[in-house]
Design an enzyme around this catalytic site. Structure first.
Site, PDB file in Angstrom:
ATOM      1  NE  ARG A  60      78.090  32.201   9.377  1.00  0.00           N
ATOM      2  CZ  ARG A  60      77.614  31.107   9.977  1.00  0.00           C
ATOM      3  NH1 ARG A  60      78.415  30.326  10.664  1.00  0.00           N
ATOM      4  NH2 ARG A  60      76.342  30.810   9.856  1.00  0.00           N
ATOM      5  NE  ARG A  83      74.693  25.706  11.666  1.00  0.00           N
ATOM      6  CZ  ARG A  83      74.419  26.768  10.918  1.00  0.00           C
ATOM      7  NH1 ARG A  83      73.168  27.047  10.618  1.00  0.00           N
ATOM      8  NH2 ARG A  83      75.382  27.543  10.515  1.00  0.00           N
ATOM      9  NE  ARG A 120      74.025  36.415   4.302  1.00  0.00           N
ATOM     10  CZ  ARG A 120      73.575  35.181   4.549  1.00  0.00           C
ATOM     11  NH1 ARG A 120      72.714  34.614   3.760  1.00  0.00           N
ATOM     12  NH2 ARG A 120      74.007  34.547   5.593  1.00  0.00           N
ATOM     13  NE  ARG A 177      76.819  26.643   7.410  1.00  0.00           N
ATOM     14  CZ  ARG A 177      75.794  27.487   7.346  1.00  0.00           C
ATOM     15  NH1 ARG A 177      74.562  27.027   7.287  1.00  0.00           N
ATOM     16  NH2 ARG A 177      75.998  28.782   7.346  1.00  0.00           N
ATOM     17  CE  LYS A 209      68.953  33.116   7.732  1.00  0.00           C
ATOM     18  NZ  LYS A 209      69.903  33.160   8.869  1.00  0.00           N
TER      19      LYS A 209
END
Ligand code: AP5
Ligand code: MG
Length: 216
Positions: free
Chosen positions: A165, A127, A88, A154, A13
């Site tokens: 998550r 990532r 969400r 992160r 996204k």
């Protein structure tokens, strides 16, 4: 042009929103980025949100709806925006419907980036993000292409937060898609493939809607 990007953690996204922001010149509203900015600034909201994000859970609907209500009222959103990470939950989706009606806006397209869970786990564990502008990069990159900052991992990409998550996404966020399907606005895109290839498909989905609206 008002676009909503929908997809699981790691589906791309943020990556595609950056491309859309440059292409259409409209703001990228990413609720996760907004929360991380609050954490970095050490605000009350940031202090409250930090352990929630680190554990991979969701911040309360009331807080998130308040943040989005405030952001959508800012003048730079008038020509359009790209929404990423909100809604969400079904209550957030219902609140956003009301907010869009109040503002006299509607979504032109909901773009769903579909990526299998194994690929999500692989992407999130590798990532890297820019701590200054929050752009995300695959593991091979070392510095932010936009501002040269050294990239970091992160906090919620650490293994203990990634699975929760995905689990909360499956439980609370998958039903949000059904909320939009009825309106015929959803473009489903297979999110596997090169970033450039996905970008082409995302742009085609966004532009189809614009052309239809202009010729209707
Ligand atoms: P948020 O920041 O929104 O995180 P997320 O939804 O978990 O999504 P990500 O940012 O992890 O993934 P992405 O889809 O943007 O993927 P990306 O482009 O980076 O939210 C964080 C937290 O904030 C939440 O967990 C929650 O606690 C809280 N929060 C936020 N909004 C909330 C709300 N509305 N309600 C309650 N709580 C909220 O790509 C991932 C990686 O893959 C990158 O390395 C990228 O380079 C790579 N990649 C991208 N595309 C490709 C491709 N095609 N092929 C290979 N690699 C690719
Ligand atoms: Mg993101």
């Amino acid at each position: 042009m008002n676009l909503l990007l929908y997809g699981a953690p790691g589906s791309g996204k943020g990556t595609q929103a950056n491309m859309l922001r440059s292409h259409f010149g409209i703001p990228h509203i990413a609720t996760g980025d907004m929360l991380r900015a609050e954490i970095q600034a050490g605000t009350d909201l940031g202090r409250q949100a930090q352990p929630i994000l680190a554990a991979g859970k969701y911040v309360s609907d009331d807080i998130m709806i308040g943040i989005v209500r405030h952001r959508l009222g800012e003048p730079d959103c008038a020509p359009g925006f790209i929404m990423d990470g909100f809604p969400r939950t079904v209550p957030q989706a219902e609140a956003l419907d009301g907010l869009m009606t109040e503002l006299g806006k509607r979504f032109d397209r909901v773009i769903y980036l579909q990526v299998p869970v194994e690929e999500l786990l692989h992407r999130l564990s590798g990532r890297l993000v820019c701590p200054a502008c929050q752009r995300t990069y695959p593991p091979v990159t070392t510095a932010c292409e936009a501002d040269g900052s050294p990239l970091v991992q992160r906090e919620d990409d650490k293994p203990e937060a990634v699975r929760p998550r995905i689990e909360i996404y499956l439980e609370k966020t998958v039903p949000v898609l059904d909320h939009y399907r009825g309106g015929g606005l959803v473009s489903e895109i297979d999110g596997r493939g090169t970033i450039e290839d996905i970008s082409r498909q995302v742009l085609a989905a966004a532009n189809v809607r614009v052309v239809k609206r202009q010729t209707a």
